[in-house]
Design a protein around this motif. Structure first.
Motif, PDB file in Angstrom:
ATOM      1  N   ALA A  42       0.437 -13.919   0.867  1.00  0.00           N
ATOM      2  CA  ALA A  42      -0.125 -12.578   1.071  1.00  0.00           C
ATOM      3  C   ALA A  42       0.837 -11.523   0.517  1.00  0.00           C
ATOM      4  O   ALA A  42       0.402 -10.554  -0.134  1.00  0.00           O
ATOM      5  CB  ALA A  42      -0.403 -12.332   2.548  1.00  0.00           C
ATOM      6  N   GLN A  43       2.126 -11.718   0.745  1.00  0.00           N
ATOM      7  CA  GLN A  43       3.124 -10.787   0.220  1.00  0.00           C
ATOM      8  C   GLN A  43       3.103 -10.811  -1.320  1.00  0.00           C
ATOM      9  O   GLN A  43       3.174  -9.771  -1.966  1.00  0.00           O
ATOM     10  CB  GLN A  43       4.507 -11.154   0.736  1.00  0.00           C
ATOM     11  CG  GLN A  43       5.590 -10.207   0.301  1.00  0.00           C
ATOM     12  CD  GLN A  43       6.963 -10.618   0.832  1.00  0.00           C
ATOM     13  OE1 GLN A  43       7.130 -11.711   1.384  1.00  0.00           O
ATOM     14  NE2 GLN A  43       7.925  -9.749   0.667  1.00  0.00           N
ATOM     15  N   ARG A  46       0.075  -8.884  -2.560  1.00  0.00           N
ATOM     16  CA  ARG A  46       0.285  -7.441  -2.407  1.00  0.00           C
ATOM     17  C   ARG A  46       1.253  -6.915  -3.471  1.00  0.00           C
ATOM     18  O   ARG A  46       1.025  -5.863  -4.074  1.00  0.00           O
ATOM     19  CB  ARG A  46       0.827  -7.120  -1.013  1.00  0.00           C
ATOM     20  CG  ARG A  46      -0.238  -7.074   0.066  1.00  0.00           C
ATOM     21  CD  ARG A  46       0.305  -6.480   1.356  1.00  0.00           C
ATOM     22  NE  ARG A  46       1.506  -7.125   1.843  1.00  0.00           N
ATOM     23  CZ  ARG A  46       1.549  -8.203   2.625  1.00  0.00           C
ATOM     24  NH1 ARG A  46       0.418  -8.751   3.017  1.00  0.00           N
ATOM     25  NH2 ARG A  46       2.687  -8.714   3.021  1.00  0.00           N
ATOM     26  N   ALA A  49      -0.459  -6.659  -6.815  1.00  0.00           N
ATOM     27  CA  ALA A  49      -1.351  -5.499  -6.859  1.00  0.00           C
ATOM     28  C   ALA A  49      -0.544  -4.204  -6.966  1.00  0.00           C
ATOM     29  O   ALA A  49      -0.897  -3.304  -7.737  1.00  0.00           O
ATOM     30  CB  ALA A  49      -2.240  -5.466  -5.622  1.00  0.00           C
ATOM     31  N   ASP A  50       0.556  -4.116  -6.207  1.00  0.00           N
ATOM     32  CA  ASP A  50       1.416  -2.932  -6.284  1.00  0.00           C
ATOM     33  C   ASP A  50       1.987  -2.764  -7.684  1.00  0.00           C
ATOM     34  O   ASP A  50       2.041  -1.654  -8.213  1.00  0.00           O
ATOM     35  CB  ASP A  50       2.570  -3.018  -5.277  1.00  0.00           C
ATOM     36  CG  ASP A  50       2.120  -2.785  -3.848  1.00  0.00           C
ATOM     37  OD1 ASP A  50       1.001  -2.272  -3.648  1.00  0.00           O
ATOM     38  OD2 ASP A  50       2.903  -3.107  -2.929  1.00  0.00           O
TER      39      ASP A  50
END
Length: 170
Positions: A42-43, A46, A49-50
């Motif tokens: 999940a990290q 993210r 995407a960031d």
């Protein structure tokens, strides 16, 4: 990137290769359910995407900064065009006038390649958003119209680089 997956029953170790050419959802992943793996995955998603958002923002910012720099340089060159116009008007020798006109035309051609256009405002209605009135002269026939240009105005695409300084009839 290699991911290790332990098999407790057979005491085997399977190594999964990460291939960036294969979409993520088609690649093999270790069994879900491992809390640490799920948290790290999940990290990872993210962060990916960031980073994508960061890259898009920087591309847009770089483009705006580049165009702003070009516009600033053009604005700095516009007084040179004014001086060339003054030199052309003051020149009495025809050969020298033609030489100065050639230089001015070369500047104007270079600016035109960059999308810069001279405002054509003589005879138009005065618009305070585009023009700057420096004088008013009495002329009831042309009331509200521009009757003379003191300093030419320029624009690039929809952006005004310099407002035209004009004489307006009233």
């Amino acid at each position: 990137m290699k991911l290790k997956k332990d098999h407790h029953e057979n005491n085997e170790e399977e190594v999964l290769e990460f291939n960036p050419n294969i979409p993520q959802d088609e690649q093999e992943h270790p069994e879900s359910g491992d809390a640490r793996y799920d948290e790290l995955y999940a990290q990872y998603v993210r962060l990916q995407a960031d980073f994508d958002n960061f890259r898009k923002r920087n591309t847009a910012t770089a483009s705006v900064m580049y165009m702003s720099g070009i516009n600033d340089m053009i604005i700095d060159i516009l007084p040179v065009i004014d001086y060339l116009d003054m030199a052309i008007n003051a020149q009495k020798d025809e050969e020298q006038r033609k030489g100065i006109e050639l230089v001015k035309n070369a500047f104007m051609e270079a600016l035109k390649k960059r999308g810069v256009e001279e405002m054509q405002c003589l005879g138009e209605l005065f618009d305070p958003n585009v023009h700057e009135a420096v004088f008013k002269v009495p002329d009831s026939e042309n009331a509200g119209k521009i009757v003379d240009i003191v300093k030419k105005g320029y624009y690039k695409e929809d952006k005004i680089l310099r407002h035209a300084m004009v004489v307006v009839a009233e």
